[in-house]
Design an enzyme around this catalytic site. Structure first.
Site, PDB file in Angstrom:
ATOM      1  N   ASP A   1       0.773  -1.251   0.000  1.00  0.00           N
ATOM      2  CA  ASP A   1       0.000   0.000   0.000  1.00  0.00           C
ATOM      3  C   ASP A   1       0.806   1.306   0.000  1.00  0.00           C
ATOM      4  OD1 ASP A   1      -1.897  -1.971   0.269  1.00  0.00           O
ATOM      5  OD2 ASP A   1      -2.788  -1.230   2.123  1.00  0.00           O
TER       6      ASP A   1
ATOM      7  N   LYS B   1      -6.896  -5.127  -2.899  1.00  0.00           N
ATOM      8  CA  LYS B   1      -7.618  -5.725  -1.775  1.00  0.00           C
ATOM      9  C   LYS B   1      -8.534  -4.697  -1.130  1.00  0.00           C
ATOM     10  CE  LYS B   1      -3.911  -4.479   1.280  1.00  0.00           C
ATOM     11  NZ  LYS B   1      -4.653  -3.446   2.019  1.00  0.00           N
TER      12      LYS B   1
ATOM     13  N   CYS C   1      -1.987  -2.643   7.643  1.00  0.00           N
ATOM     14  CA  CYS C   1      -1.883  -3.579   6.513  1.00  0.00           C
ATOM     15  C   CYS C   1      -0.602  -4.396   6.525  1.00  0.00           C
ATOM     16  CB  CYS C   1      -2.103  -2.834   5.208  1.00  0.00           C
ATOM     17  SG  CYS C   1      -3.823  -2.283   5.082  1.00  0.00           S
TER      18      CYS C   1
HETATM   19  C1  VGL Z   1      -4.543   0.784   5.814  1.00  0.00           C
HETATM   20  C2  VGL Z   1      -6.037   1.722   7.262  1.00  0.00           C
HETATM   21  C3  VGL Z   1      -7.040   1.582   6.351  1.00  0.00           C
HETATM   22  C4  VGL Z   1      -3.133   0.355   5.555  1.00  0.00           C
HETATM   23  C5  VGL Z   1      -5.532   0.629   4.876  1.00  0.00           C
HETATM   24  O1  VGL Z   1      -2.727   0.278   4.376  1.00  0.00           O
HETATM   25  O2  VGL Z   1      -2.432   0.088   6.538  1.00  0.00           O
HETATM   26  N1  VGL Z   1      -4.797   1.323   6.997  1.00  0.00           N
HETATM   27  N2  VGL Z   1      -6.786   1.025   5.153  1.00  0.00           N
END
Ligand code: VGL
Ligand code: ZN
Length: 236
Positions: free
Chosen positions: A42, A140, A184
């Protein structure tokens, strides 16, 4: 001034060092092999400075990851990829604010500012991320009613197929980097362990959100599960 004997002694030391095999000089370092995969979690605009769910110093991971990635033949990159009105958004729940927690069918859910909406610039990977050899981009969290911090399993337990993908390719060792350490990255690392992978988190190639003690808890959970906490300099 050095005398002749000192110079000779120095030279023979240098010669001896040159004879020490590279493997010994790298003692204590982790050697990568053909079963090693880098999983980049991410590194998306929403999580970088100026993004809607900016992780403090999130941009600092990018050069570290770019350098690390050169050591890996096998790289998987993930993207958080939510529908508009996703269940993890505070804005989808009347009267709720970001960073509050609610109870959903599959358990506790932290509510977030809107982020990583499919097809938006915020959901795009950082333009500074340079990993041309990456073979899989896994999206995802694209089910409106279910969050998925983990790259392996959605919050309701449904598999994304990543474990099978890695196993099919004989990739047994998983090195995780990216954002955010305590969500994540941690959830992916815990699922990687549960799926039987030798699992490493490269700490200086990650940054955390740290809400309500989440960063300390994530490290405690990962350590307990046998996830190895390493630094980028630990790799040979
Ligand atoms: C994430 C919070 C919400 C992450 C993704 O990538 O850690 N954190 N969505
Ligand atoms: Zn998300």
């Amino acid at each position: 001034m050095f005398d002749r004997q000192q110079i000779l002694a120095g030279l023979s030391l240098l010669a001896a060092a040159a004879l020490v095999p590279k493997t010994l000089r790298a003692a204590g370092k982790i050697s990568l092999d053909r079963t090693s995969a880098l999983v980049v979690i991410d590194v998306q605009n929403c999580f970088l400075p100026g993004g809607s769910l900016a992780v403090k110093d999130g941009d600092k991971v990018v050069p570290v990851i770019n350098t690390l990635a050169k050591k890996f033949a096998d790289v998987v990159v993930t993207q958080d990829w939510h529908t508009p009105g996703h269940v993890s958004f505070a804005s989808s729940h009347a009267g709720r604010k970001p960073f509050e927690t609610i109870e959903l069918k599959y358990g506790k859910q932290v509510l977030w500012p809107d982020h990583c909406v499919q097809g938006t610039d915020g959901a795009g990977l950082s333009k500074e991320l340079l990993i041309p050899q990456a073979e899989l981009i896994l999206r995802k969290g694209n089910n409106k009613d279910v969050d998925s911090y983990s790259a392996f399993n959605e919050a309701d337990g449904k598999s994304t197929g990543l474990a099978a993908y890695l196993k099919t390719r004989k990739l047994q060792r998983v090195f995780l980097v990216g954002l955010a350490t305590d969500f994540c990255v941690a959830w992916s690392a815990l699922d990687a362990r549960r799926a039987g992978f030798d699992t490493y988190v490269i700490e200086d190639a990650c940054r955390g959100i740290d809400t309500e003690g989440s960063l300390a808890k994530a490290w405690a959970d990962m350590t307990k599960a046998g996830v190895k906490r390493i630094q980028s300099g630990d790799l040979a």
